[in-house]
Design a protein around this motif. Sequence first.
Motif, mmCIF file in Angstrom:
data_model
loop_
_atom_site.group_PDB
_atom_site.id
_atom_site.type_symbol
_atom_site.label_atom_id
_atom_site.label_comp_id
_atom_site.label_asym_id
_atom_site.label_seq_id
_atom_site.Cartn_x
_atom_site.Cartn_y
_atom_site.Cartn_z
ATOM 1 N N PHE A 111 5.405 2.495 -19.281
ATOM 2 C CA PHE A 111 7.064 2.025 -19.557
ATOM 3 C C PHE A 111 7.313 1.755 -18.215
ATOM 4 O O PHE A 111 7.854 2.642 -17.539
ATOM 5 N N PRO A 112 7.402 0.363 -17.736
ATOM 6 C CA PRO A 112 7.615 0.141 -16.679
ATOM 7 C C PRO A 112 9.274 -0.392 -16.330
ATOM 8 O O PRO A 112 9.790 -0.537 -17.364
ATOM 9 N N HIS A 147 8.143 -2.389 -23.053
ATOM 10 C CA HIS A 147 8.830 -3.404 -21.926
ATOM 11 C C HIS A 147 10.120 -3.421 -22.332
ATOM 12 O O HIS A 147 10.219 -3.717 -23.495
ATOM 13 N N THR A 148 11.086 -3.558 -21.572
ATOM 14 C CA THR A 148 12.384 -3.782 -22.036
ATOM 15 C C THR A 148 12.566 -5.313 -22.250
ATOM 16 O O THR A 148 11.865 -6.193 -21.723
ATOM 17 N N GLY A 152 8.738 -5.749 -8.505
ATOM 18 C CA GLY A 152 8.012 -4.652 -7.470
ATOM 19 C C GLY A 152 7.849 -3.172 -8.170
ATOM 20 O O GLY A 152 7.019 -2.539 -7.535
ATOM 21 N N HIS A 153 8.233 -3.227 -9.247
ATOM 22 C CA HIS A 153 7.738 -1.937 -10.088
ATOM 23 C C HIS A 153 6.904 -2.424 -11.385
ATOM 24 O O HIS A 153 5.896 -1.744 -11.662
ATOM 25 N N PHE A 154 7.041 -3.630 -11.861
ATOM 26 C CA PHE A 154 6.319 -4.068 -13.079
ATOM 27 C C PHE A 154 4.726 -4.419 -12.452
ATOM 28 O O PHE A 154 3.799 -4.039 -13.165
ATOM 29 N N ASN A 155 4.558 -5.109 -11.390
ATOM 30 C CA ASN A 155 3.328 -5.341 -10.989
ATOM 31 C C ASN A 155 2.506 -4.210 -10.511
ATOM 32 O O ASN A 155 1.289 -4.347 -11.192
ATOM 33 N N PRO A 199 7.973 -9.541 -19.846
ATOM 34 C CA PRO A 199 7.064 -10.408 -19.291
ATOM 35 C C PRO A 199 6.372 -11.271 -20.412
ATOM 36 O O PRO A 199 6.747 -11.220 -21.401
ATOM 37 N N ASP A 200 5.533 -11.931 -19.831
ATOM 38 C CA ASP A 200 4.784 -12.978 -20.893
ATOM 39 C C ASP A 200 3.439 -12.429 -21.276
ATOM 40 O O ASP A 200 2.483 -12.334 -20.311
#
Length: 468
Positions: free
Chosen positions: A12-13, A41-42, A18-21, A47-48
């Motif tokens: 759960f990013p 993910h929210t 800077g957090h997702f990567n 994201p793609d």
Amino acid sequence: MEERKGRRILMFPVPFPGHFNPMIQLAGIFHHIGFSVTILHTSYNAPDPSRHPHFTFRTIPHNNEGESEEEDPLSKSQTSTMDLVSLIRVLKQKYAQPFRKSLAEEVGGGETVCCLVSDAIWGRRAEDAAKEVGVRRVVLRTGGAASFCAFAAFPLLRDKGYFSIQQNTRSDDPVIELPPLKVKDLPVIETNDPEELYRIINDMVEGTKSSSGVIWNTFEDLERPQLMELSSNYQAPFFPIGPFHKHCDDLPSKTKNKEDYEITYWLDKQDPKSVIYASFGSLADIEEKEFLEIAWGLRNSEQPFLWVVRMGSVRGTEWLEALPTGFMEGIGHKGKIVKWVNQLEVLAHPAVGAFWTHCGWNSTLESICEGVPMICTPCFTDQRVNARYIVDVWRVGMVLERSKMDKREIEKVVRRVMMIEKEDGIRERCLDFKEKANICLSKDGSSSKYLDNLISHVLSFDSYALAS
Ligand code: UDP
């Protein structure tokens, strides 16, 4: 590779690069070991999924019951004027309940779920949701350990009145309890709601304490004392397994687009270690006046430069329209301004001689791993702590304070950093850390060992889920 069928890890990013990567890089590490990964993910900044075909993606819709589109606090028009603290508050609020529901559905889906890995920022609500469905929660802290020590000390720092003197003339005073930090390095952020900032930090720290383990994107040779200090106060085991992006060559990475090829082509034509790469991350924005000082400073330094200016990151403008007419023509092929780069590739390119950075943790670590010296212009939160460590502890960079960032100073510091080979050993120390980062990832290195421990730890959770 051993297939661990039926061993699914849910992640759960937080929806910022800077957090997702780092979460995606960690997902790649788990996948490489043989786990299946689902990214919850929210819907905000979704994201793609086609960029990461190895993982299952599940969108969590946000809770906007009874609100029209204009009233929705996560609509583009609303978030574009929000400060970061308000945005995090809204994200935590709006996704708490939908996350709970999605988690329960995933866990009830039949396949054994090993654990949830949630970003530390989601705090204790993620812990409550995981407990409800009998799944253990491991925290990913995407920042460094040194800055976390400062976050963990917030109640003490507040009691001692440090935050109230931060804005005044005593900002150069040392923070006795947290050497080598000065008052101006404390990781706060300009906000209309400082109370909310304290709540978010406190929730992050307490939620990390109550987790079943903490994964750090750092390595022991870089932050051993800070990791030791923190772990002595925590029951949860620590797993400093970073740098994530260096774990294996076949971690899923972004496909290259036309701009990436153009940048590589331009870099290929520059002399080794001649280029100053400037980027201030994915969140920080600057005033038009600062933008112009940077532009002139870079140009006057007469050093080849690659500068990332994100769309909308210069307040009140779309992109580069504030530049005087003819500015780019005057630079010719010597400088390149782009909207985004593949930073990992840029920092690894032999033409890059220094990185002018805002000192976000990922940028800091990525630069250290490539042995690239830094010019540090921190903007807010942990960037200030990271900058102090880069300059005074690891001694792999020099400072250029944002408040002193005029074109003359920029020109001077850029020239200085490009000359450092002849100076005070910065480049040697950079190369030393680069080697240490590689060693910690070798077979018997500390990060590899912690990764083995993490896998055993996570696999031991199955019995917990069944027993509870
Ligand atoms: N990044 C990138 N291209 C850019 C700017 C940034 O790939 O043009 C990446 C960078 O490699 C890093 C992340 O975005 O992984 C930024 O994270 P960091 O913690 O440095 O700063 P933040 O954006 O959170 O302030």
